[in-house]
Design a protein around this motif. Structure first.
Motif, PDB file in Angstrom:
ATOM      1  N   ARG A  98      -8.139   1.886   7.905  1.00 48.38           N
ATOM      2  CA  ARG A  98      -7.069   1.482   6.980  1.00 48.38           C
ATOM      3  C   ARG A  98      -7.644   0.845   5.715  1.00 48.38           C
ATOM      4  O   ARG A  98      -7.155   1.087   4.600  1.00 48.38           O
ATOM      5  CB  ARG A  98      -6.136   0.509   7.670  1.00 48.38           C
ATOM      6  N   ALA A  99      -8.693   0.032   5.881  1.00 46.95           N
ATOM      7  CA  ALA A  99      -9.308  -0.587   4.696  1.00 46.95           C
ATOM      8  C   ALA A  99      -9.950   0.468   3.788  1.00 46.95           C
ATOM      9  O   ALA A  99      -9.826   0.402   2.557  1.00 46.95           O
ATOM     10  CB  ALA A  99     -10.352  -1.609   5.142  1.00 46.95           C
ATOM     11  N   GLN A 100     -10.614   1.448   4.406  1.00 41.19           N
ATOM     12  CA  GLN A 100     -11.208   2.527   3.596  1.00 41.19           C
ATOM     13  C   GLN A 100     -10.124   3.364   2.917  1.00 41.19           C
ATOM     14  O   GLN A 100     -10.270   3.760   1.754  1.00 41.19           O
ATOM     15  CB  GLN A 100     -12.082   3.395   4.493  1.00 41.19           C
ATOM     16  N   ARG A 101      -9.037   3.642   3.666  1.00 43.97           N
ATOM     17  CA  ARG A 101      -7.931   4.393   3.066  1.00 43.97           C
ATOM     18  C   ARG A 101      -7.346   3.633   1.888  1.00 43.97           C
ATOM     19  O   ARG A 101      -7.093   4.209   0.819  1.00 43.97           O
ATOM     20  CB  ARG A 101      -6.858   4.622   4.139  1.00 43.97           C
ATOM     21  N   ASN A 102      -7.121   2.348   2.063  1.00 44.58           N
ATOM     22  CA  ASN A 102      -6.583   1.535   0.961  1.00 44.58           C
ATOM     23  C   ASN A 102      -7.549   1.487  -0.214  1.00 44.58           C
ATOM     24  O   ASN A 102      -7.137   1.457  -1.368  1.00 44.58           O
ATOM     25  CB  ASN A 102      -6.287   0.121   1.461  1.00 44.58           C
ATOM     26  N   LEU A 103      -8.857   1.469   0.109  1.00 47.40           N
ATOM     27  CA  LEU A 103      -9.853   1.468  -0.961  1.00 47.40           C
ATOM     28  C   LEU A 103      -9.777   2.752  -1.765  1.00 47.40           C
ATOM     29  O   LEU A 103      -9.782   2.726  -3.006  1.00 47.40           O
ATOM     30  CB  LEU A 103     -11.249   1.295  -0.356  1.00 47.40           C
ATOM     31  N   TYR A 104      -9.658   3.878  -1.086  1.00 49.12           N
ATOM     32  CA  TYR A 104      -9.572   5.159  -1.797  1.00 49.12           C
ATOM     33  C   TYR A 104      -8.269   5.265  -2.591  1.00 49.12           C
ATOM     34  O   TYR A 104      -8.263   5.740  -3.737  1.00 49.12           O
ATOM     35  CB  TYR A 104      -9.669   6.318  -0.790  1.00 49.12           C
ATOM     36  N   ILE A 105      -7.183   4.813  -1.978  1.00 47.95           N
ATOM     37  CA  ILE A 105      -5.889   4.895  -2.675  1.00 47.95           C
ATOM     38  C   ILE A 105      -5.910   4.052  -3.942  1.00 47.95           C
ATOM     39  O   ILE A 105      -5.519   4.497  -5.020  1.00 47.95           O
ATOM     40  CB  ILE A 105      -4.750   4.456  -1.733  1.00 47.95           C
ATOM     41  N   SER A 106      -6.358   2.812  -3.825  1.00 49.82           N
ATOM     42  CA  SER A 106      -6.379   1.929  -4.996  1.00 49.82           C
ATOM     43  C   SER A 106      -7.394   2.405  -6.026  1.00 49.82           C
ATOM     44  O   SER A 106      -7.143   2.345  -7.247  1.00 49.82           O
ATOM     45  CB  SER A 106      -6.690   0.494  -4.564  1.00 49.82           C
ATOM     46  N   TRP A 137       0.823  -1.207   0.000  1.00 45.22           N
ATOM     47  CA  TRP A 137       0.000   0.000   0.000  1.00 45.22           C
ATOM     48  C   TRP A 137       0.858   1.259   0.000  1.00 45.22           C
ATOM     49  O   TRP A 137       0.434   2.297  -0.525  1.00 45.22           O
ATOM     50  CB  TRP A 137      -0.943  -0.006   1.203  1.00 45.22           C
ATOM     51  N   THR A 138       2.063   1.181   0.532  1.00 42.89           N
ATOM     52  CA  THR A 138       2.995   2.317   0.414  1.00 42.89           C
ATOM     53  C   THR A 138       3.375   2.532  -1.045  1.00 42.89           C
ATOM     54  O   THR A 138       3.421   3.666  -1.543  1.00 42.89           O
ATOM     55  CB  THR A 138       4.253   2.054   1.250  1.00 42.89           C
ATOM     56  N   LEU A 181     -10.288  -4.572  -5.084  1.00 46.23           N
ATOM     57  CA  LEU A 181     -11.222  -5.593  -4.593  1.00 46.23           C
ATOM     58  C   LEU A 181     -10.830  -6.091  -3.198  1.00 46.23           C
ATOM     59  O   LEU A 181     -11.695  -6.360  -2.346  1.00 46.23           O
ATOM     60  CB  LEU A 181     -11.285  -6.755  -5.586  1.00 46.23           C
ATOM     61  N   ASP A 182      -9.515  -6.198  -2.965  1.00 41.73           N
ATOM     62  CA  ASP A 182      -9.050  -6.624  -1.648  1.00 41.73           C
ATOM     63  C   ASP A 182      -9.418  -5.587  -0.592  1.00 41.73           C
ATOM     64  O   ASP A 182      -9.881  -5.942   0.512  1.00 41.73           O
ATOM     65  CB  ASP A 182      -7.546  -6.851  -1.675  1.00 41.73           C
ATOM     66  N   ALA A 183      -9.208  -4.296  -0.925  1.00 37.57           N
ATOM     67  CA  ALA A 183      -9.573  -3.243   0.022  1.00 37.57           C
ATOM     68  C   ALA A 183     -11.083  -3.206   0.234  1.00 37.57           C
ATOM     69  O   ALA A 183     -11.553  -2.991   1.368  1.00 37.57           O
ATOM     70  CB  ALA A 183      -9.074  -1.888  -0.494  1.00 37.57           C
ATOM     71  N   LEU A 184     -11.853  -3.424  -0.845  1.00 39.55           N
ATOM     72  CA  LEU A 184     -13.301  -3.454  -0.710  1.00 39.55           C
ATOM     73  C   LEU A 184     -13.741  -4.620   0.192  1.00 39.55           C
ATOM     74  O   LEU A 184     -14.661  -4.481   1.011  1.00 39.55           O
ATOM     75  CB  LEU A 184     -13.928  -3.570  -2.096  1.00 39.55           C
ATOM     76  N   ARG A 185     -13.044  -5.756   0.057  1.00 34.64           N
ATOM     77  CA  ARG A 185     -13.360  -6.913   0.911  1.00 34.64           C
ATOM     78  C   ARG A 185     -13.063  -6.600   2.365  1.00 34.64           C
ATOM     79  O   ARG A 185     -13.845  -6.949   3.275  1.00 34.64           O
ATOM     80  CB  ARG A 185     -12.548  -8.120   0.437  1.00 34.64           C
ATOM     81  N   GLU A 186     -11.952  -5.893   2.591  1.00 35.91           N
ATOM     82  CA  GLU A 186     -11.603  -5.534   3.965  1.00 35.91           C
ATOM     83  C   GLU A 186     -12.619  -4.556   4.558  1.00 35.91           C
ATOM     84  O   GLU A 186     -12.980  -4.653   5.734  1.00 35.91           O
ATOM     85  CB  GLU A 186     -10.200  -4.910   3.984  1.00 35.91           C
ATOM     86  N   VAL A 187     -13.069  -3.618   3.773  1.00 35.12           N
ATOM     87  CA  VAL A 187     -14.074  -2.678   4.262  1.00 35.12           C
ATOM     88  C   VAL A 187     -15.359  -3.402   4.640  1.00 35.12           C
ATOM     89  O   VAL A 187     -15.974  -3.143   5.703  1.00 35.12           O
ATOM     90  CB  VAL A 187     -14.340  -1.591   3.197  1.00 35.12           C
TER      91      VAL A 187
END
Length: 236
Positions: A98-106, A5-6, A64-70
């Motif tokens: 963190r999951a929402q942040r990753n979702l927005y980033i991706s 994610w970095t 999709l992974d970030a969406l799954r985490e959310v």
């Protein structure tokens, strides 16, 4: 933040910087096309499509992974665990953040990746269109110059034809005058010839009359001679 994610975050920042640079107004599309025609881009062009679709797949998988985490941390099961163990509330909300942040980033990385590809394609198309329009403008200017030259040639030809027509009309008028003059001279000559014929006929008649008078006088002379001879014989 994990390493993947970095990397996605740095990729997002790079995409933002590239899009800002591509949107700079004082850099024309033709200049961008010159930059895109460097040898390094020609060397990378065979791998560009593979890289583009690979990054799309990677970003889709991460999205999709970030969406799954959310969905995982916003579902009812974690909340049940929170009721059982209240100390997990902050931990679950941190995971959800963190999951929402990753979702927005991706998601934004995927969106800007498609936008960057589209902007580069449009810049190349605009530059090619400008080059084609410049060529068409040059052809139009050449056609306009040819049309003007043709128009000038037509005007010169019309003036030349008008001058020739005037000259021919003056020559025709002069020839007409000469024909009329020659016709007058011909009539005068005919009259002179007619008069000459009349004089010749008169002279022929006069000559004939003189010849007849001469014959008559000659006969009278012979008769007088004959009478004179007869008287001379009587006297002898």
């Amino acid at each position: 933040m994990t390493l993947q994610w970095t990397a996605v975050a740095f990729f997002l920042y790079a995409e933002i910087a590239v899009n800002l640079i591509l949107c700079i107004p004082f850099i024309s599309a033709q200049r961008w096309r010159l930059i895109f025609s460097w040898r390094i881009w020609n060397w990378l062009s065979p791998y560009w499509n593979k890289c583009f679709f690979t990054m799309i797949l990677v970003l889709i998988v991460l999205f999709l992974d970030a969406l799954r985490e959310v969905q995982k941390y916003s579902g009812p099961e974690p909340m049940q665990d929170v009721k059982v163990n209240p100390n997990l509330y902050d931990h679950i909300h941190m995971k959800l953040f963190r999951a929402q942040r990753n979702l927005y980033i991706s998601g934004f990385s995927l969106f800007l990746w498609l936008v960057t590809h589209r902007i580069i394609t449009l810049l190349n198309q605009v530059a090619a269109t400008l080059v084609d329009s410049a060529g068409l403008q040059a052809q139009v200017d050449c056609a306009v110059r040819a049309a003007r030259q043709h128009q000038e040639d037509n005007l010169m030809l019309q003036q030349t034809l008008l001058e020739d027509e005037k000259s021919m009309s003056a020559k025709n008028h002069q020839l007409k005058l000469e024909v009329e003059k020659l016709a007058g001279q011909l009539k005068a000559a005919e009259k002179a010839v007619h008069t000459s014929h009349a004089e010749v006929e008169a002279m022929k008649k006069q000559t004939k009359g003189l010849a007849q008078e001469y014959d008559r006088l000659l006969r009278e002379h012979h008769q007088l001679q004959n009478l004179q001879r007869a008287e001379d014989k009587k006297d002898q």
